[in-house]
Every structure is written in C-alpha cells, then in structure tokens.
Design a protein around this motif. Structure first.
Motif, PDB file in Angstrom:
ATOM      1  N   GLN A   1       0.831  -1.206   0.000  1.00 33.96           N
ATOM      2  CA  GLN A   1       0.000   0.000   0.000  1.00 33.96           C
ATOM      3  C   GLN A   1       0.866   1.257   0.000  1.00 33.96           C
ATOM      4  O   GLN A   1       0.563   2.229  -0.695  1.00 33.96           O
ATOM      5  CB  GLN A   1      -0.924  -0.014   1.223  1.00 33.96           C
TER       6      GLN A   1
ATOM      7  N   GLN B   1       2.366   1.704  -3.545  1.00 35.48           N
ATOM      8  CA  GLN B   1       1.388   2.208  -4.507  1.00 35.48           C
ATOM      9  C   GLN B   1       1.139   3.700  -4.304  1.00 35.48           C
ATOM     10  O   GLN B   1       0.988   4.450  -5.273  1.00 35.48           O
ATOM     11  CB  GLN B   1       0.078   1.421  -4.362  1.00 35.48           C
ATOM     12  N   THR B   2       1.130   4.130  -3.053  1.00 37.36           N
ATOM     13  CA  THR B   2       0.942   5.555  -2.761  1.00 37.36           C
ATOM     14  C   THR B   2       2.122   6.371  -3.263  1.00 37.36           C
ATOM     15  O   THR B   2       1.951   7.433  -3.891  1.00 37.36           O
ATOM     16  CB  THR B   2       0.767   5.772  -1.246  1.00 37.36           C
ATOM     17  N   GLU B   3       3.322   5.897  -3.010  1.00 40.88           N
ATOM     18  CA  GLU B   3       4.520   6.623  -3.437  1.00 40.88           C
ATOM     19  C   GLU B   3       4.608   6.706  -4.968  1.00 40.88           C
ATOM     20  O   GLU B   3       4.935   7.767  -5.534  1.00 40.88           O
ATOM     21  CB  GLU B   3       5.773   5.947  -2.892  1.00 40.88           C
TER      22      GLU B   3
ATOM     23  N   SER C   1       6.637   6.873 -16.643  1.00 38.68           N
ATOM     24  CA  SER C   1       6.051   8.090 -17.222  1.00 38.68           C
ATOM     25  C   SER C   1       7.157   8.879 -17.893  1.00 38.68           C
ATOM     26  O   SER C   1       8.305   8.412 -17.991  1.00 38.68           O
ATOM     27  CB  SER C   1       5.385   8.934 -16.131  1.00 38.68           C
TER      28      SER C   1
ATOM     29  N   ALA D   1       6.390   2.021 -11.846  1.00 39.00           N
ATOM     30  CA  ALA D   1       5.603   3.064 -12.508  1.00 39.00           C
ATOM     31  C   ALA D   1       6.479   3.742 -13.552  1.00 39.00           C
ATOM     32  O   ALA D   1       7.660   4.029 -13.299  1.00 39.00           O
ATOM     33  CB  ALA D   1       5.095   4.080 -11.500  1.00 39.00           C
TER      34      ALA D   1
ATOM     35  N   SER E   1       2.234   6.587  -7.131  1.00 36.75           N
ATOM     36  CA  SER E   1       1.111   7.283  -7.761  1.00 36.75           C
ATOM     37  C   SER E   1       1.506   8.682  -8.230  1.00 36.75           C
ATOM     38  O   SER E   1       0.866   9.241  -9.136  1.00 36.75           O
ATOM     39  CB  SER E   1      -0.075   7.366  -6.783  1.00 36.75           C
TER      40      SER E   1
ATOM     41  N   GLY F   1       2.921   7.624 -11.809  1.00 33.65           N
ATOM     42  CA  GLY F   1       1.935   7.047 -12.716  1.00 33.65           C
ATOM     43  C   GLY F   1       1.340   5.797 -12.089  1.00 33.65           C
ATOM     44  O   GLY F   1       1.510   5.535 -10.883  1.00 33.65           O
ATOM     45  N   LYS F   2       0.671   5.000 -12.893  1.00 35.91           N
ATOM     46  CA  LYS F   2       0.055   3.778 -12.392  1.00 35.91           C
ATOM     47  C   LYS F   2       1.123   2.770 -12.026  1.00 35.91           C
ATOM     48  O   LYS F   2       2.069   2.541 -12.781  1.00 35.91           O
ATOM     49  CB  LYS F   2      -0.875   3.190 -13.455  1.00 35.91           C
ATOM     50  N   ALA F   3       0.955   2.129 -10.861  1.00 32.29           N
ATOM     51  CA  ALA F   3       1.917   1.132 -10.403  1.00 32.29           C
ATOM     52  C   ALA F   3       1.543  -0.241 -10.960  1.00 32.29           C
ATOM     53  O   ALA F   3       0.455  -0.759 -10.690  1.00 32.29           O
ATOM     54  CB  ALA F   3       1.952   1.100  -8.881  1.00 32.29           C
TER      55      ALA F   3
END
Length: 228
Positions: A145, A148-150, A180, A178, A152, A155-157
C-alpha cells in the motif's frame, strides 16, 4: 667443733648449687627471646611471593586484549568478477564496500553513499537505488500500500511480483513499477539466500541509462548483512 665446720661446708656447697641452678635458668630464659625474634622472617618472605605471579597474569591480559576487541568483518573476497549481462553487456569486476550494517559489491561508475544508504551513478546522482533493511516480521501488505501511494506521483503502479526471469534478483516478494515521462520508479521487497529482507526504491529518471539499469540490479543482488 667438727660438726659446726661440716655444717658450714655443707651450707656453702648447697648455696653454690642453688646459685648455679639460678644462673642456668637465667641463661635459658635469655635464650628464649632470640628464638621468638627469628619467627617473623618467614612472614616477610611469604608476603613477597605473590609479586612474581602477578606479572605473568598482567602480560597475558595485555596480549589477549587486542584479539578481544578485533571487529568481525565480512568473509567475502574484496573483489569479485561478474560475467556478461543480458543484452551483451560486458562483464566487470565489483569491489566489496560497507554500508550501514550491510555490504555489497559496487561496480565502476557507481558510488555507495553509506550516510544516505544510496547506491548512485557517480556522474549523475539522480540515478540511484535507496536501500533499506527490513526488520523481521515486516508487513508485506502495508508495504505494498505504501509503495502504490509513493508511485502514484509518477503514474500507475504495475505489479511484477514473483519470479523475475533473467533478472539478477531472481525473485521479488513485491515488485511495483511506474513509468512516465519522468522516468521509471521501482519499489521492491527482496530477500537474499540468508532470508535477509530489503526494500529498494530505484529511481531511473530517464529510463535509458545503459550504465545504470543492468549493474545496479547486479549490485543489489549481492547484499548481505554484516555480522555483529
């Protein structure tokens, strides 16, 4: 008259005997203190005997103390050769370096900053891998979790956890990535063969550095905790 003389002679002889006996007793009594005065001599010798035994004891302690304070170090070789990597990248030699409680092999063009726990590209420190040793009993769900927060912000993880084919790390309990126009960010939880777990945050701002991507992973795959 004869009786008086005999009595007188006898008295004189008895007096001489008594005086002689007293004289002998006095001589004996005077001799006794000399025997008692010699008695303290062994006591003085006894008090001096422990001194020689104290010296070897101190010498043993002094010679043993350096060995007791020698720090334990890694038993791995100082340098190690690593073969050709995927994509035809030539092999090279790595040098064992110490971090904050761990060691790993560092390659040419890289620098290990033990203060920040970053393995970075020497000429461009914006390329780096952040190293964090995870304690026993870490919460993998909570780490996912957090990752995924970091990521974001980039971009999408995407989740690539599990077996990593033809990858130096081989297997990752957690591998989020991620991508980008800001580059590539990896968030990984990995264990070495000894079961020691690490968290990696890998920052590849352009995603096209051939000097960074292959060798940073090889280096991380050599991580081991140092003995205390």
């Amino acid at each position: 008259m004869k009786k008086i003389l005999l009595t007188t002679v006898t008295s004189i002889l008895l007096s001489s005997s008594i005086l002689g006996a007293c004289s002998n007793n006095k001589t004996t009594d005077e001799a006794k203190p000399t025997a008692s005065s010699a008695a303290p001599m062994p006591v003085v010798e006894a008090t001096t005997t422990p001194e020689p035994s104290a010296t070897p004891s101190m010498e043993v302690q002094e010679s043993a103390s350096p060995e007791a304070t020698d720090p334990l170090t890694s038993d791995r070789p100082k340098t190690k050769a690593f073969g050709e990597q995927e994509g035809g990248i030539s092999g090279q030699e790595g040098t064992l370096e110490q971090g904050d409680g761990y060691s790993l092999y560092v390659f040419q063009d890289f620098t290990l900053d033990s203060q920040s726990n970053r393995l970075l590209l020497t000429k461009d420190p914006t390329y780096y891998a952040q190293i964090e040793h995870l304690p026993a009993g870490y919460d993998l769900t909570a780490l996912k979790q957090q990752g995924q927060t970091e990521l974001s912000a980039i971009g999408k993880a995407n989740d690539h956890s599990g077996e990593l084919i033809e990858h130096p790390l081989g297997f990752a309990e957690l591998y989020l990535q991620a991508t980008s126009d800001k580059g590539i960010e990896d968030y990984m939880v990995w264990k070495n063969q000894a079961g020691e777990a690490f968290l990696f945050r890998i920052h590849n701002p352009k995603g096209d550095s051939s000097k960074f991507a292959p060798w940073v992973m090889v280096s991380l795959a050599t991580l081991e905790l140092e003995r205390n």
